[in-house]
Enzyme design. Sequence first.
Site, PDB file in Angstrom:
ATOM      1  N   LYS A  14       0.828  -1.209   0.000  1.00  0.00           N
ATOM      2  CA  LYS A  14       0.000   0.000   0.000  1.00  0.00           C
ATOM      3  C   LYS A  14       0.865   1.263   0.000  1.00  0.00           C
ATOM      4  O   LYS A  14       0.581   2.206  -0.713  1.00  0.00           O
ATOM      5  CB  LYS A  14      -0.912   0.048   1.231  1.00  0.00           C
ATOM      6  CG  LYS A  14      -1.910  -1.060   1.328  1.00  0.00           C
ATOM      7  CD  LYS A  14      -2.896  -0.784   2.461  1.00  0.00           C
ATOM      8  CE  LYS A  14      -2.228  -0.691   3.835  1.00  0.00           C
ATOM      9  NZ  LYS A  14      -1.780  -1.965   4.404  1.00  0.00           N
ATOM     10  N   ARG A  89     -10.181   1.371   9.447  1.00  0.00           N
ATOM     11  CA  ARG A  89      -9.741   0.019   9.785  1.00  0.00           C
ATOM     12  C   ARG A  89     -10.827  -0.781  10.488  1.00  0.00           C
ATOM     13  O   ARG A  89     -10.622  -1.958  10.765  1.00  0.00           O
ATOM     14  CB  ARG A  89      -8.511   0.094  10.696  1.00  0.00           C
ATOM     15  CG  ARG A  89      -7.191   0.037   9.944  1.00  0.00           C
ATOM     16  CD  ARG A  89      -6.088   0.266  10.946  1.00  0.00           C
ATOM     17  NE  ARG A  89      -4.900  -0.485  10.713  1.00  0.00           N
ATOM     18  CZ  ARG A  89      -3.793  -0.006  10.145  1.00  0.00           C
ATOM     19  NH1 ARG A  89      -3.776   1.196   9.645  1.00  0.00           N
ATOM     20  NH2 ARG A  89      -2.711  -0.735  10.054  1.00  0.00           N
ATOM     21  N   ARG A 123      11.349  -5.740   5.851  1.00  0.00           N
ATOM     22  CA  ARG A 123      11.002  -4.337   5.607  1.00  0.00           C
ATOM     23  C   ARG A 123      11.873  -3.396   6.436  1.00  0.00           C
ATOM     24  O   ARG A 123      12.143  -3.645   7.602  1.00  0.00           O
ATOM     25  CB  ARG A 123       9.530  -4.102   5.967  1.00  0.00           C
ATOM     26  CG  ARG A 123       9.140  -2.636   5.814  1.00  0.00           C
ATOM     27  CD  ARG A 123       7.687  -2.476   5.564  1.00  0.00           C
ATOM     28  NE  ARG A 123       6.901  -2.509   6.793  1.00  0.00           N
ATOM     29  CZ  ARG A 123       5.592  -2.271   6.816  1.00  0.00           C
ATOM     30  NH1 ARG A 123       4.946  -2.011   5.699  1.00  0.00           N
ATOM     31  NH2 ARG A 123       4.937  -2.319   7.947  1.00  0.00           N
ATOM     32  N   ARG A 156      10.667  -1.162  12.180  1.00  0.00           N
ATOM     33  CA  ARG A 156       9.676  -0.640  13.112  1.00  0.00           C
ATOM     34  C   ARG A 156       9.458  -1.605  14.277  1.00  0.00           C
ATOM     35  O   ARG A 156       9.459  -2.816  14.086  1.00  0.00           O
ATOM     36  CB  ARG A 156       8.345  -0.427  12.380  1.00  0.00           C
ATOM     37  CG  ARG A 156       8.311   0.831  11.560  1.00  0.00           C
ATOM     38  CD  ARG A 156       7.178   0.846  10.575  1.00  0.00           C
ATOM     39  NE  ARG A 156       5.911   0.351  11.101  1.00  0.00           N
ATOM     40  CZ  ARG A 156       4.779   0.340  10.400  1.00  0.00           C
ATOM     41  NH1 ARG A 156       4.771   0.802   9.159  1.00  0.00           N
ATOM     42  NH2 ARG A 156       3.674  -0.115  10.929  1.00  0.00           N
ATOM     43  N   ARG A 167      -1.452  -7.659  14.425  1.00  0.00           N
ATOM     44  CA  ARG A 167      -1.940  -6.716  13.406  1.00  0.00           C
ATOM     45  C   ARG A 167      -2.657  -7.448  12.278  1.00  0.00           C
ATOM     46  O   ARG A 167      -3.668  -6.979  11.771  1.00  0.00           O
ATOM     47  CB  ARG A 167      -0.770  -5.895  12.857  1.00  0.00           C
ATOM     48  CG  ARG A 167      -0.224  -4.912  13.894  1.00  0.00           C
ATOM     49  CD  ARG A 167       1.176  -4.465  13.564  1.00  0.00           C
ATOM     50  NE  ARG A 167       1.241  -3.682  12.348  1.00  0.00           N
ATOM     51  CZ  ARG A 167       2.319  -3.594  11.569  1.00  0.00           C
ATOM     52  NH1 ARG A 167       3.410  -4.272  11.862  1.00  0.00           N
ATOM     53  NH2 ARG A 167       2.296  -2.835  10.506  1.00  0.00           N
TER      54      ARG A 167
HETATM   55  P1  AMP Z   1       0.433   0.953   9.734  1.00  0.00           P
HETATM   56  O1  AMP Z   1       1.687   1.678   9.459  1.00  0.00           O
HETATM   57  O2  AMP Z   1      -0.686   1.306   8.807  1.00  0.00           O
HETATM   58  O3  AMP Z   1       0.635  -0.529   9.860  1.00  0.00           O
HETATM   59  O4  AMP Z   1      -0.059   1.456  11.170  1.00  0.00           O
HETATM   60  C1  AMP Z   1       0.737   1.256  12.303  1.00  0.00           C
HETATM   61  C2  AMP Z   1      -0.096   1.315  13.557  1.00  0.00           C
HETATM   62  O5  AMP Z   1      -0.681   2.612  13.688  1.00  0.00           O
HETATM   63  C3  AMP Z   1      -1.263   0.355  13.608  1.00  0.00           C
HETATM   64  O6  AMP Z   1      -0.878  -0.950  13.986  1.00  0.00           O
HETATM   65  C4  AMP Z   1      -2.134   1.037  14.658  1.00  0.00           C
HETATM   66  O7  AMP Z   1      -1.621   0.849  15.954  1.00  0.00           O
HETATM   67  C5  AMP Z   1      -1.965   2.506  14.305  1.00  0.00           C
HETATM   68  N1  AMP Z   1      -2.988   2.891  13.308  1.00  0.00           N
HETATM   69  C6  AMP Z   1      -2.796   3.197  12.000  1.00  0.00           C
HETATM   70  N2  AMP Z   1      -3.955   3.471  11.391  1.00  0.00           N
HETATM   71  C7  AMP Z   1      -4.915   3.322  12.345  1.00  0.00           C
HETATM   72  C8  AMP Z   1      -6.321   3.446  12.359  1.00  0.00           C
HETATM   73  N3  AMP Z   1      -7.010   3.757  11.249  1.00  0.00           N
HETATM   74  N4  AMP Z   1      -6.979   3.223  13.529  1.00  0.00           N
HETATM   75  C9  AMP Z   1      -6.321   2.923  14.640  1.00  0.00           C
HETATM   76  N5  AMP Z   1      -5.005   2.751  14.703  1.00  0.00           N
HETATM   77  C10 AMP Z   1      -4.291   2.963  13.569  1.00  0.00           C
END
Ligand code: AMP
Length: 208
Positions: A14, A89, A123, A156, A167
């Site tokens: 993405k 989400r 990654r 990360r 996740r």
């Molecule tokens: P990502 O980089 O998209 O994997 O996001 C990393 C983390 O940020 C996620 O595992 C959540 O803890 C938080 N996060 C990102 N987007 C959301 C969302 N829409 N709602 C809640 N938490 C989010």
Amino acid sequence: MNNILLFGPQGSGKGTQGEKLAEQLNLPLVVTGNIFRHHMQEGTELGKLAKRFINKGELVPDEVTNRMIGERIQRADCEFGFILDGYPRNLDQAKALDGYTTITHLLHINISDEEAVQRIGNRRTCVENGHVYHLIYNPPKQEGVCDHDASELEQRADDSEEALKKRLAIYHDETEPLLEFYNQRNLVHDIDGEQSIDDVWKDVKSLF
Ligand code: AMP
């Protein structure tokens, strides 16, 4: 007007495709995870709150996330549209988003969990702006350094095996069901994310 959502499991590409599409369509790319990580780095109140959830692989509470995204997509640079990566989400967030705007496309980039685990393990992410690399398939020109802004690349905290499992489970339980929510509006475009980056990009580009 193109108000685009990017869906897909962790590691589906993405971020990579979102960057290309944002450039192609000249639209802002709004990446929820990056906004949170930026706040964490700056040590803001929001960052401190978000960190407690993010590092464990859990979602930040909806109320906080909804307010943050609502404010972001109502800014002037989103006048002609936006690309959202990482939001909504869950159902609560999808309903909140409906209150702010009308979505025009949902790009669902799909990969298996096995592929997600393999990709996330390799990654590396740029500390400054969240640009992503894969050590084998999409390495930076210089090891450990971001091609775009020369900042340091890191793994990360929530890309650990344990957090990733959580996740992926949340993705399948809470996010994937939203495909049906948007499918009822005929907005969903399925894309095979297990192709090469160039081939995924061809599929993405062909929709606009
Ligand atoms: P990502 O980089 O998209 O994997 O996001 C990393 C983390 O940020 C996620 O595992 C959540 O803890 C938080 N996060 C990102 N987007 C959301 C969302 N829409 N709602 C809640 N938490 C989010």
